[in-house]
Design an enzyme around this catalytic site. Sequence first.
Site, PDB file in Angstrom:
ATOM      1  N   GLU A  83       0.771  -1.014  -0.105  1.00 59.25           N
ATOM      2  CA  GLU A  83      -0.049  -0.150   0.117  1.00 59.25           C
ATOM      3  C   GLU A  83       0.880   1.174  -0.119  1.00 59.25           C
ATOM      4  O   GLU A  83       1.749   1.516   0.954  1.00 59.25           O
ATOM      5  CB  GLU A  83      -0.997  -0.267   1.100  1.00 59.25           C
ATOM      6  CG  GLU A  83      -1.787   1.344   1.453  1.00 59.25           C
ATOM      7  CD  GLU A  83      -2.726   1.515  -0.019  1.00 59.25           C
ATOM      8  OE1 GLU A  83      -3.565   0.646  -0.355  1.00 59.25           O
ATOM      9  OE2 GLU A  83      -2.467   2.696  -0.597  1.00 59.25           O
ATOM     10  N   LYS A  84       0.473   2.290  -0.959  1.00 61.58           N
ATOM     11  CA  LYS A  84       1.446   3.529  -1.028  1.00 61.58           C
ATOM     12  C   LYS A  84       0.945   4.546  -0.023  1.00 61.58           C
ATOM     13  O   LYS A  84       1.385   5.452   0.247  1.00 61.58           O
ATOM     14  CB  LYS A  84       1.467   3.996  -2.510  1.00 61.58           C
ATOM     15  CG  LYS A  84       0.052   4.267  -3.151  1.00 61.58           C
ATOM     16  CD  LYS A  84       0.308   4.924  -4.500  1.00 61.58           C
ATOM     17  CE  LYS A  84      -1.048   5.153  -5.095  1.00 61.58           C
ATOM     18  NZ  LYS A  84      -1.803   6.312  -4.433  1.00 61.58           N
ATOM     19  N   THR A 113      -5.490  -1.898  -7.461  1.00 58.50           N
ATOM     20  CA  THR A 113      -5.082  -0.512  -7.401  1.00 58.50           C
ATOM     21  C   THR A 113      -6.076   0.599  -7.433  1.00 58.50           C
ATOM     22  O   THR A 113      -6.053   1.672  -7.264  1.00 58.50           O
ATOM     23  CB  THR A 113      -3.923  -0.285  -8.283  1.00 58.50           C
ATOM     24  OG1 THR A 113      -4.383  -0.440  -9.687  1.00 58.50           O
ATOM     25  CG2 THR A 113      -2.532  -0.843  -7.905  1.00 58.50           C
ATOM     26  N   HIS A 167     -45.179  -7.093  10.017  1.00 58.95           N
ATOM     27  CA  HIS A 167     -45.851  -5.701   9.861  1.00 58.95           C
ATOM     28  C   HIS A 167     -45.790  -5.154  11.091  1.00 58.95           C
ATOM     29  O   HIS A 167     -45.914  -5.654  12.230  1.00 58.95           O
ATOM     30  CB  HIS A 167     -47.185  -6.124   9.647  1.00 58.95           C
ATOM     31  CG  HIS A 167     -48.261  -4.780   9.661  1.00 58.95           C
ATOM     32  ND1 HIS A 167     -48.458  -3.928   8.697  1.00 58.95           N
ATOM     33  CD2 HIS A 167     -49.276  -4.469  10.587  1.00 58.95           C
ATOM     34  CE1 HIS A 167     -49.250  -3.041   8.802  1.00 58.95           C
ATOM     35  NE2 HIS A 167     -49.800  -3.253  10.118  1.00 58.95           N
TER      36      HIS A 167
HETATM   37  P1  FAD Z   1      -9.623   1.338  -4.058  1.00 60.73           P
HETATM   38  O1  FAD Z   1     -10.410   1.438  -2.663  1.00 60.73           O
HETATM   39  O2  FAD Z   1      -9.457   2.663  -4.748  1.00 60.73           O
HETATM   40  O3  FAD Z   1      -8.074   1.085  -3.429  1.00 60.73           O
HETATM   41  C1  FAD Z   1      -6.808   1.056  -4.082  1.00 60.73           C
HETATM   42  C2  FAD Z   1      -5.791   1.010  -3.269  1.00 60.73           C
HETATM   43  O4  FAD Z   1      -4.680   0.745  -4.019  1.00 60.73           O
HETATM   44  C3  FAD Z   1      -5.564   2.498  -2.467  1.00 60.73           C
HETATM   45  O5  FAD Z   1      -5.340   2.183  -1.197  1.00 60.73           O
HETATM   46  C4  FAD Z   1      -4.042   2.931  -3.474  1.00 60.73           C
HETATM   47  O6  FAD Z   1      -3.341   3.820  -2.476  1.00 60.73           O
HETATM   48  C5  FAD Z   1      -3.447   1.615  -3.519  1.00 60.73           C
HETATM   49  N1  FAD Z   1      -2.677   1.703  -4.812  1.00 60.73           N
HETATM   50  C6  FAD Z   1      -2.826   2.071  -6.144  1.00 60.73           C
HETATM   51  N2  FAD Z   1      -1.613   1.778  -6.797  1.00 60.73           N
HETATM   52  C7  FAD Z   1      -0.879   1.436  -5.786  1.00 60.73           C
HETATM   53  C8  FAD Z   1       0.450   0.941  -6.253  1.00 60.73           C
HETATM   54  N3  FAD Z   1       1.294   1.112  -7.276  1.00 60.73           N
HETATM   55  N4  FAD Z   1       1.217   0.486  -4.950  1.00 60.73           N
HETATM   56  C9  FAD Z   1       0.763   0.490  -3.685  1.00 60.73           C
HETATM   57  N5  FAD Z   1      -0.616   0.967  -3.597  1.00 60.73           N
HETATM   58  C10 FAD Z   1      -1.304   1.069  -4.462  1.00 60.73           C
HETATM   59  N6  FAD Z   1     -18.910   2.279  -3.487  1.00 60.73           N
HETATM   60  C11 FAD Z   1     -19.802   1.638  -2.850  1.00 60.73           C
HETATM   61  O7  FAD Z   1     -19.852   0.497  -3.201  1.00 60.73           O
HETATM   62  N7  FAD Z   1     -20.468   2.377  -2.028  1.00 60.73           N
HETATM   63  C12 FAD Z   1     -20.387   3.616  -1.696  1.00 60.73           C
HETATM   64  O8  FAD Z   1     -21.218   4.293  -0.838  1.00 60.73           O
HETATM   65  C13 FAD Z   1     -19.392   4.288  -2.301  1.00 60.73           C
HETATM   66  N8  FAD Z   1     -19.272   5.454  -2.050  1.00 60.73           N
HETATM   67  C14 FAD Z   1     -18.213   6.299  -2.508  1.00 60.73           C
HETATM   68  C15 FAD Z   1     -17.884   7.588  -2.299  1.00 60.73           C
HETATM   69  C16 FAD Z   1     -17.020   8.386  -2.878  1.00 60.73           C
HETATM   70  C17 FAD Z   1     -16.894   9.874  -2.777  1.00 60.73           C
HETATM   71  C18 FAD Z   1     -15.987   7.792  -3.869  1.00 60.73           C
HETATM   72  C19 FAD Z   1     -14.952   8.434  -4.244  1.00 60.73           C
HETATM   73  C20 FAD Z   1     -16.201   6.439  -4.187  1.00 60.73           C
HETATM   74  C21 FAD Z   1     -17.337   5.705  -3.670  1.00 60.73           C
HETATM   75  N9  FAD Z   1     -17.657   4.536  -3.834  1.00 60.73           N
HETATM   76  C22 FAD Z   1     -18.694   3.623  -3.144  1.00 60.73           C
HETATM   77  C23 FAD Z   1     -16.770   3.686  -4.758  1.00 60.73           C
HETATM   78  C24 FAD Z   1     -15.535   2.727  -3.970  1.00 60.73           C
HETATM   79  O9  FAD Z   1     -14.992   3.660  -3.026  1.00 60.73           O
HETATM   80  C25 FAD Z   1     -14.795   1.963  -4.915  1.00 60.73           C
HETATM   81  O10 FAD Z   1     -15.742   1.191  -5.910  1.00 60.73           O
HETATM   82  C26 FAD Z   1     -13.759   1.068  -4.260  1.00 60.73           C
HETATM   83  O11 FAD Z   1     -13.139   1.623  -3.248  1.00 60.73           O
HETATM   84  C27 FAD Z   1     -12.991   0.372  -5.102  1.00 60.73           C
HETATM   85  O12 FAD Z   1     -12.063  -0.720  -4.577  1.00 60.73           O
HETATM   86  P2  FAD Z   1     -10.680  -1.157  -5.064  1.00 60.73           P
HETATM   87  O13 FAD Z   1     -10.077  -2.056  -3.890  1.00 60.73           O
HETATM   88  O14 FAD Z   1     -10.768  -1.595  -6.356  1.00 60.73           O
HETATM   89  O15 FAD Z   1      -9.732   0.300  -5.174  1.00 60.73           O
END
Ligand code: FAD
Length: 467
Positions: free
Chosen positions: A33-34, A144, A446
């Site tokens: 994690e970055k 990511t 209900h």
């Molecule tokens: P992410 O949560 O984006 O995590 C990716 C991680 O990878 C990050 O921590 C990043 O730092 C890390 N990373 C990236 N590249 C590297 C690298 N090269 N090396 C090391 N680490 C790296 N979804 C819902 O289902 N319900 C909600 O209510 C909802 N509300 C939201 C509200 C907002 C304001 C936003 C912006 C999004 C919301 N979402 C919601 C969407 C949800 O946040 C995403 O769909 C979800 O976080 C995706 O998960 P992920 O694990 O794919 O990626």
Amino acid sequence: MPTYDLIVIGTGPGGYVCAVRAAQLGMKVAVIEKNPTLGGTCLNVGCMPSKALLHASEMFEEAGHSFAKMGVSVSGPKLDLPAMMKFKQEGIDGNVKGVDFLMKKNKIDVVRGVGRILGTGKVQVTGTDGKAQTLETKNIVIATGSDIARLKGIEIDEKRIVSSTGALSLEKVPQKLLVIGAGVIGLELGSVWRRLGAEVTVVEFLDRILPGMDGEIARQFQRILEKQGFAFKLGSKVTGVEASGKKLAAKVEPAAGGAAESIEAEVVLVCIGRVPYTEGLGLKEAGVAMDNRGRVQIDAHFATTVKGVYAIGDAVAGPMLAHKAEDEGVAVAEILAGQAGHVNYDVIPGVVYTTPEVASVGKTEEELKQAGVAYTVGKFPFTANGRSKVNQTTDGFVKVLADAKNDRVLGVHIIGREAGEMIHEAAVLMEFGGAAEDLARTCHAHPTRSEAIKEAALAVGKRAIHM
Ligand code: FAD
Ligand code: NAI
């Protein structure tokens, strides 16, 4: 022998859940994690902080507008924004600590730094001190996530021109908030700031809000939001934002072109979607193919074009939702363990956490029409639901779409309080291939709002009782 069975890059809901499931299945796992904290977009700047502010601002609005009619007399509530932001931060911290705990409990190594794939079985991690180390592993999962999509010519400074991240941490309530994009973020965060006192105008490129949701639901939801004070400019685009003193002036044009008008705002929120985040991962050099929208290309088993490298979550195709990422994380871990991990993309609920909420699972009417599927519709309004009537929260309705041939439920769409909790009975029913008749014959307690789902299912057969 490689040190790890699995290295997951990214600790959002996709990555950390994948790591936990893999560890449960006996794999030696590391996550990279970055960011300083684990949990990704969802826990740090997405789902969790937005839901904390939605809850707190809803309480603020209720105290000001709904308590008196229930005979609860409170003197005009005052906003303490720093305290509300502290409430939000405590919620984030609690959840982030929870992920730290899960990593420890499952003996998952947490490696801090930016991960870069060097090829099959090799990941380089560069720490904040600039020092790089190479880790060896049997398998790699890219998790990511995504980043905000930007609008050409509109520079986000996270103070006055903000993305969702800045909009979650404004230092004061803007008098006028201009939102670009009537999607989920625009309507949720627009609701937060409207409740706290901002005048909110939403500019949307398309001629409707919430593209992708059922059209009838979106139309009624727009009317509800307008009653709450939202102003919409549909079929319009923002072509530039200029600052003069404390004010911003956004140039708004019809989407199809034509005369521009200027809309004044104190803060502009840009929320026109999100894009996969793959910067610095070295995908091209490693030979991992991407599709034409910059998403990591995967097959039906989450495998990329490089052996031993998989991808999930916002970085790949599909709805950008935390629970979709989580389920993909579980599925890929199970596949790596030789099991039959699988995600049913036909039954992924979507919820907009406004008041009322909008919740949906399965096909929309538009999708069924386009696919040429013959369907029947059952609808039931909350105005006819006893519990909603006594609570005086009657906005919205339930809509059940069933296959005309065999009554199988193909989609359920709800606007209403707690719709996001109610949708899951439909999701479970659909996972089991259930029919509207099954829903209609299931005894519902209900008085509950969920009775409206049963009634909408009865309405498919034109036999709703309370209508
Ligand atoms: P992410 O949560 O984006 O995590 C990716 C991680 O990878 C990050 O921590 C990043 O730092 C890390 N990373 C990236 N590249 C590297 C690298 N090269 N090396 C090391 N680490 C790296 N979804 C819902 O289902 N319900 C909600 O209510 C909802 N509300 C939201 C509200 C907002 C304001 C936003 C912006 C999004 C919301 N979402 C919601 C969407 C949800 O946040 C995403 O769909 C979800 O976080 C995706 O998960 P992920 O694990 O794919 O990626
Ligand atoms: P979105 O895709 O939901 O909505 C973006 C909106 O902006 C669309 O209506 C689109 O037509 C419009 N748009 C695009 N370009 C435009 C332009 N130039 N001018 C005006 N309008 C324009 O994206 P949003 O709201 O940014 O959210 C990003 C992602 O985060 C979504 O995919 C969503 O799934 C996820 N999310 C989920 C939440 C939830 O599940 N409750 C809450 C918040 C975000």
